[in-house]
Design a protein around this motif. Structure first.
Motif, PDB file in Angstrom:
ATOM      1  N   ARG A 153     -64.572  20.406  13.743  1.00  0.00           N
ATOM      2  CA  ARG A 153     -63.865  21.318  14.620  1.00  0.00           C
ATOM      3  C   ARG A 153     -63.375  22.554  13.955  1.00  0.00           C
ATOM      4  O   ARG A 153     -63.910  22.998  14.992  1.00  0.00           O
ATOM      5  CB  ARG A 153     -62.743  21.162  15.524  1.00  0.00           C
ATOM      6  CG  ARG A 153     -62.174  21.339  16.651  1.00  0.00           C
ATOM      7  CD  ARG A 153     -61.453  20.775  17.116  1.00  0.00           C
ATOM      8  NE  ARG A 153     -60.151  21.470  18.489  1.00  0.00           N
ATOM      9  CZ  ARG A 153     -59.419  21.399  18.964  1.00  0.00           C
ATOM     10  NH1 ARG A 153     -58.936  19.648  19.060  1.00  0.00           N
ATOM     11  NH2 ARG A 153     -58.885  22.137  19.761  1.00  0.00           N
ATOM     12  N   ARG A 154     -62.867  22.676  13.333  1.00  0.00           N
ATOM     13  CA  ARG A 154     -62.708  23.722  12.153  1.00  0.00           C
ATOM     14  C   ARG A 154     -63.655  24.116  12.385  1.00  0.00           C
ATOM     15  O   ARG A 154     -63.799  26.130  12.164  1.00  0.00           O
ATOM     16  CB  ARG A 154     -61.590  23.523  10.652  1.00  0.00           C
ATOM     17  CG  ARG A 154     -61.460  24.297  10.050  1.00  0.00           C
ATOM     18  CD  ARG A 154     -60.052  24.264   9.352  1.00  0.00           C
ATOM     19  NE  ARG A 154     -60.379  25.547   8.669  1.00  0.00           N
ATOM     20  CZ  ARG A 154     -59.050  25.500   7.644  1.00  0.00           C
ATOM     21  NH1 ARG A 154     -58.867  24.663   6.523  1.00  0.00           N
ATOM     22  NH2 ARG A 154     -58.898  26.562   7.393  1.00  0.00           N
ATOM     23  N   GLU A 207     -64.752  26.153  14.858  1.00  0.00           N
ATOM     24  CA  GLU A 207     -64.062  27.357  15.792  1.00  0.00           C
ATOM     25  C   GLU A 207     -63.847  28.775  14.954  1.00  0.00           C
ATOM     26  O   GLU A 207     -64.049  29.738  15.128  1.00  0.00           O
ATOM     27  CB  GLU A 207     -62.516  26.300  15.824  1.00  0.00           C
ATOM     28  CG  GLU A 207     -62.567  25.644  16.975  1.00  0.00           C
ATOM     29  CD  GLU A 207     -61.197  25.273  16.238  1.00  0.00           C
ATOM     30  OE1 GLU A 207     -59.976  25.615  15.453  1.00  0.00           O
ATOM     31  OE2 GLU A 207     -59.906  24.463  17.527  1.00  0.00           O
ATOM     32  N   ARG A 208     -64.462  27.983  13.953  1.00  0.00           N
ATOM     33  CA  ARG A 208     -64.644  29.701  12.467  1.00  0.00           C
ATOM     34  C   ARG A 208     -65.577  29.814  12.254  1.00  0.00           C
ATOM     35  O   ARG A 208     -66.268  30.677  11.968  1.00  0.00           O
ATOM     36  CB  ARG A 208     -64.264  28.779  11.044  1.00  0.00           C
ATOM     37  CG  ARG A 208     -62.308  28.525  11.017  1.00  0.00           C
ATOM     38  CD  ARG A 208     -62.383  27.897   9.687  1.00  0.00           C
ATOM     39  NE  ARG A 208     -62.692  28.912   8.217  1.00  0.00           N
ATOM     40  CZ  ARG A 208     -61.985  28.354   7.317  1.00  0.00           C
ATOM     41  NH1 ARG A 208     -62.040  27.641   6.947  1.00  0.00           N
ATOM     42  NH2 ARG A 208     -62.446  29.725   6.188  1.00  0.00           N
TER      43      ARG A 208
END
Length: 332
Positions: free
Chosen positions: A192-193, A196-197
């Motif tokens: 997920r990170r 998101e990034r």
């Protein structure tokens, strides 16, 4: 937006007689530059029929004859494969040709790209001379995707037949530096990170097989997301790379005739390798295969009041005919 008006004469409009045929309307040239001795594999093959590289005047003439739609601030052309849409200063591209094209056809002077086929692909390039219209179209495309309706439809000829007649390719994609090359790499189950990034983008393509022949197929592709080389990479995940894909097709290997996916990091780009049966039907040799053009065509684009279409290039149609795939006369 006003109701669409299609030009009966590509490039000429209502004020001019039709004196030139669009590049995609030119008759097939059996043999072409790839022609070998009589009876050799080059005779009647598709090598050399995609055209290019062109001089500036040649490329300008191709685009002038390839206008397929013109209404108000909107213009659509069907570009040949190998012609970049954008490029660095001094590089031949659609953008670099727009000032002269606008002058020749009395088009708006500030045309910019709304939607376009990639450099190595053929097909539609939608241009707009009004920033407001461009914003409305981008919003319309976003609305279509949210409603589950793809705004763009591509056609591809593939080496291999997908296991399912239709389905979805859903995977994360990221750009990765491999030596001197920046390649697109699939990421299964990205964190997920990372999403998101914006290190990885979740991508989705709908596909449907329109026809098959031994060892090949005609596939319809409808991307629901936009990422560089998305369709080419997604086709490799189906184990069916596009014909003429000399970058990502290296990721599909074969053992005893069965395809399998190689790790992206260990499959550096090289000239596509085809089986002897496909080569014979295409009337090519492996030595000539580096000249095989990419068989990926932006065929249809939805607008609020129109559905734009661009016929496939002659080399694409001849490939369909040589391989025994449907649509060699016209694509449904």
């Amino acid at each position: 937006m006003a109701a669409p008006r299609f030009l009966l004469c590509p490039g000429g409009g209502p004020r001019a007689a039709c004196s030139a045929r669009a590049w995609y309307q030119q008759p097939l040239r059996p043999g072409g530059p790839g022609r070998q001795a009589a009876g050799g594999p080059g005779r009647g093959s598709i090598v050399g029929q995609a055209g290019g590289p062109w001089s500036r005047q040649e490329a300008l003439g191709l685009l002038e004859a390839a206008v397929v739609y013109r209404e108000g601030p909107l213009v659509a052309i069907s570009k040949p494969p190998g012609l970049a849409v954008t490029g660095s200063p001094g590089q031949l591209s659609v953008i670099s040709l727009l000032p002269d094209l606008s002058q020749r056809l009395s088009l708006p002077h500030e045309l910019h790209v709304v939607k376009a086929a990639g450099k190595d692909s053929s097909g539609l390039v939608l241009l707009s001379g009004c920033p407001g219209t461009t914003r409305q179209l981008h919003a319309f495309f976003t609305q279509l995707r949210r409603a589950g309706r793809p705004p763009a439809t591509y056609r591809a000829v593939t080496a291999g037949v997908p296991a399912a007649v239709e389905g979805e390719i859903h995977t994360g994609l990221k750009l990765e530096q491999v030596g001197d090359l920046q390649l697109v790499v699939p990421v299964a189950g990205p964190s997920r990170r990372s999403v998101e990034r914006k290190e990885v983008k979740q991508t989705l393509t709908h596909y449907r097989v329109l026809g098959t022949a031994p060892g090949c197929s005609l596939v319809q592709l409808q991307p629901m997301t936009a990422f560089p080389s998305q369709l080419l990479v997604h086709l490799t995940l189906l184990l069916c790379p596009a014909l003429g894909d000399h970058v990502y097709s290296a990721r599909v290997g074969r053992v005893l005739g069965e395809p399998f996916l190689l790790p992206a990091g260990s499959a550096l780009p090289h000239t596509q390798v085809l089986g002897e049966q496909l080569l014979r039907r295409l009337r090519l040799t492996q030595e000539l295969l580096h000249r095989l053009p990419l068989h990926l065509h932006l065929y249809q684009l939805l607008l609020p009041t129109a559905s734009l279409t661009a016929p496939p290039p002659p080399f694409f149609l001849q490939t369909l005919r040589l391989l025994g795939l449907p649509g060699s006369q016209s694509v449904p």
